[in-house]
Design an enzyme around this catalytic site. Sequence first.
Site, PDB file in Angstrom:
ATOM      1  N   LYS A  61      -5.683   1.743   0.548  1.00  0.00           N
ATOM      2  CA  LYS A  61      -4.631   1.326   1.485  1.00  0.00           C
ATOM      3  C   LYS A  61      -5.077   0.130   2.323  1.00  0.00           C
ATOM      4  CE  LYS A  61      -4.363   5.345   3.473  1.00  0.00           C
ATOM      5  NZ  LYS A  61      -5.355   6.010   2.611  1.00  0.00           N
ATOM      6  N   THR A  62      -6.249   0.249   2.892  1.00  0.00           N
ATOM      7  CA  THR A  62      -6.740  -0.845   3.720  1.00  0.00           C
ATOM      8  C   THR A  62      -6.965  -2.088   2.855  1.00  0.00           C
ATOM      9  OG1 THR A  62      -7.773   0.755   5.193  1.00  0.00           O
ATOM     10  CG2 THR A  62      -8.523  -1.508   5.373  1.00  0.00           C
ATOM     11  N   GLN A  68      -3.967  12.495   6.949  1.00  0.00           N
ATOM     12  CA  GLN A  68      -5.071  12.076   7.804  1.00  0.00           C
ATOM     13  C   GLN A  68      -4.640  11.860   9.247  1.00  0.00           C
ATOM     14  OE1 GLN A  68      -8.178   9.401   6.053  1.00  0.00           O
ATOM     15  NE2 GLN A  68      -6.642   9.088   4.487  1.00  0.00           N
ATOM     16  N   ASP A 117      -2.062  -0.681   9.724  1.00  0.00           N
ATOM     17  CA  ASP A 117      -2.944   0.276   9.029  1.00  0.00           C
ATOM     18  C   ASP A 117      -2.982   1.588   9.814  1.00  0.00           C
ATOM     19  OD1 ASP A 117      -4.703   1.339   7.213  1.00  0.00           O
ATOM     20  OD2 ASP A 117      -6.372  -0.001   7.663  1.00  0.00           O
ATOM     21  N   GLU A 118      -3.360   2.680   9.173  1.00  0.00           N
ATOM     22  CA  GLU A 118      -3.459   3.994   9.827  1.00  0.00           C
ATOM     23  C   GLU A 118      -2.164   4.343  10.566  1.00  0.00           C
ATOM     24  OE1 GLU A 118      -6.141   5.858   9.375  1.00  0.00           O
ATOM     25  OE2 GLU A 118      -7.853   4.532   9.080  1.00  0.00           O
ATOM     26  N   ARG A 155     -14.794  10.998   3.275  1.00  0.00           N
ATOM     27  CA  ARG A 155     -15.651   9.861   3.644  1.00  0.00           C
ATOM     28  C   ARG A 155     -16.755   9.674   2.614  1.00  0.00           C
ATOM     29  NH1 ARG A 155     -12.304   7.378   5.420  1.00  0.00           N
ATOM     30  NH2 ARG A 155     -11.053   9.111   4.733  1.00  0.00           N
TER      31      ARG A 155
END
Length: 735
Positions: free
Chosen positions: A35-36, A251, A220-221, A610
């Site tokens: 995504k990033t 998330q 983002d996020e 992660r």
Amino acid sequence: MDVSHILDSLNEQQRNAVASPAHNLLVLAGAGSGKTRVLVHRVAWLIEAENVSPFAILAVTFTNKAAREMRGRIEELVSQSYGGMWVGTFHGLAHRLLRSHWQEAGLPEDFHILDADDQLRLIKRLCKSMRIDEERWPAKQCQWYINAQKDEGLRADNIEHFNDDYTKTMLEVYKAYEEACDRGGMIDFGEILLRAHELWLNNPQILQHYQKRFQYILVDEFQDTNTIQYAWLRVLAGADNQLMVVGDDDQSIYGWRGARIENIQSFNTDFADADIVRLEQNYRSTSTILNAANKLIANNQGRLGKNLWTEGGEGEQISLYEAFNEQDEARFIVDRLQDWSNGGNRRSDAAVLYRSNAQSRELEDALLRVGMPYRIYGGHRFYERLEIKNALSYLRLLINRHDDTAVERIINVPVRGIGGRTIETVRQVAREHNCSLWQACVECVNQSLLTARAANSVLAFLQLIDDMAKACSELELHEKAEYVIQHSGLIGHHEKEGGEKARARIENLDELVTATSSFDEPNIEEEIDLKSNTLLAAFLDQASLDAGDTQADETDDAVQLMTLHSAKGLEFQLVFLAGMEEGLFPHKMSMDNLAGLEEERRLCYVGITRAKNKLYLSHAESRRMHGDVNLCRPSRFIKEIPKELIDEIRLKTTINRTAPAFGQNGKSLGKSFSKEAEVPDTEISLGQRVAHGKFGEGVVLNYEGTGSNARVQVNFDAVGSKWLVLSYAKLEVLN
Ligand code: ATP
Ligand code: MG
């Protein structure tokens, strides 16, 4: 221009997103699916392929660290200068707007920002002048209330109190606070966003200017935006601008701070012509790690749902270590980190993640012992934390009343009516008489140099410390710590503050009791009870040393320690999730309601994802909290991961009276792995019941040293825990 370099390193779905002709776009995808990466490539695409001026682009991320990283990545991809582009956090960008348009925002040109501490101090002053009962309505609670309203975009005037006492009081404070801020030209963090939103609403010409300018907005996020951030975006985007948001509903971990997972769900309706792109290939983790994450998160209800797969190899199984206690856990982790580092890997590719800040202390101790550099993100190191320094200051004064730094620190913490003027007088007397602050306090009282009220407060402080010292003189070190924390009023002080941060501070104070109860001075001899103040002094020295030990430099290759919340968006080759126990993770405060529990599970999902190559989970059978040893049950999250993905490891730990059975400095448990929890039939092992001639029966908790230096910690049923030199202790092993 050749733009193939922007699309080449992407898969088809990612490419569709990056080169999408859609007006509004939601990229909804699981962790590690790029995504990033898509967002960064989209920016490059706009500039290089669509000839968009960088001037027309606004990119928003969650942290300053992420913003810096994003700028760097764009720079790598784009050949021309990207100057003029705005990249930052919501707060950073909104602040920038307010600086440019202070007049229209109704602010003085030199307005300044109140940080959380300043804000609290101001609210305290106001509450006092309004004669609001601090016991009933703590200032910290008012602060919490005000900030929560601002996050929802509400000013005092917008809120109805319905004759409810609580709301009425909070609103009074909120109003007074707003007025005080206006008078003083001050704005707090929440206000930055609120004002920036109002700037749009109240100034159509300014809004139009920016709408015309920022034709491309990327976020983002997105799952962690709160109401006011979302509103600000919607207004700015208007009908004409292109909005691309990327996020993952699984998330969303900032619900407790006002983030609204619903924003992602309502994006479709709010932006009617929005396209959704789903990314399903994960590029970060092994299939084992990914499967574990997928299975875990499937336990949440009402997800938007997604498939996540990887072409990556299966990789190693997830290792699960059941530690005997928290020290054993830390030692295990540090051993693995040493293996990792000795194997030629970079330490910074390894991270230890935990739920609560207080957990870092045990890990820090273990890392310091072996001299392994580490960095803690998003938080101070244990002995540098405010609440810990306060508590240590009380303890210091017990042994030395002339410790001026300690007096300065706590003379009015918690608040006991010794104000700045009084303290200044005390300082002056100390200077004149060339004596300690403590003596100066005595002097001030004796010579009536203070107002009657101030003198009373100072006297009460002196009395408090003297009384504490008396009460503590015969207590064990950890009992001293506990006594001081309770009777200093520090716990109450933080309890009144309320909120997540205060909760963390109280946990840390508990953790300090734990630290003292497991502290043992290096040369302590069996059964010779050291004068208890000597042990306290030794402990305080150790604490100062730990605090003075500087963190690894930014450039040093250091192991990364952080809470799960700070780990968002990051990735590491090797990841440890420590303290996987019911009550710790999921946290006990979030366990009893479904929403809270699901947010904890998302946090666990964030943690697992992660890891790129190898994941360790660990939990302890017993953990010291608040000085007590608690038996802990493994976290339900462990059970939600399929068994076949997990390799349970147990280290054979044996303590042998004749042969040096455990490693140097007690740091190594020996390297033999065993799948069973059984211990070979040698004499003493962790958890073993033993009997001692004087202390009676107990359980072996810990051990240290080798050969004739070998010592064991036994928790005796009658007298509590003691360290004993094994060769003298004559322990009888019981069945
Ligand atoms: P998170 O949800 O944790 O924020 P994300 O979806 O933002 O994750 P990224 O951080 O963008 O994921 O990407 C995860 C990793 O996968 C990164 O190391 C990234 O460089 C890599 N990656 C993503 N897409 C590709 C691709 N098409 N080819 C190679 N590597 C990729
Ligand atoms: Mg990301």
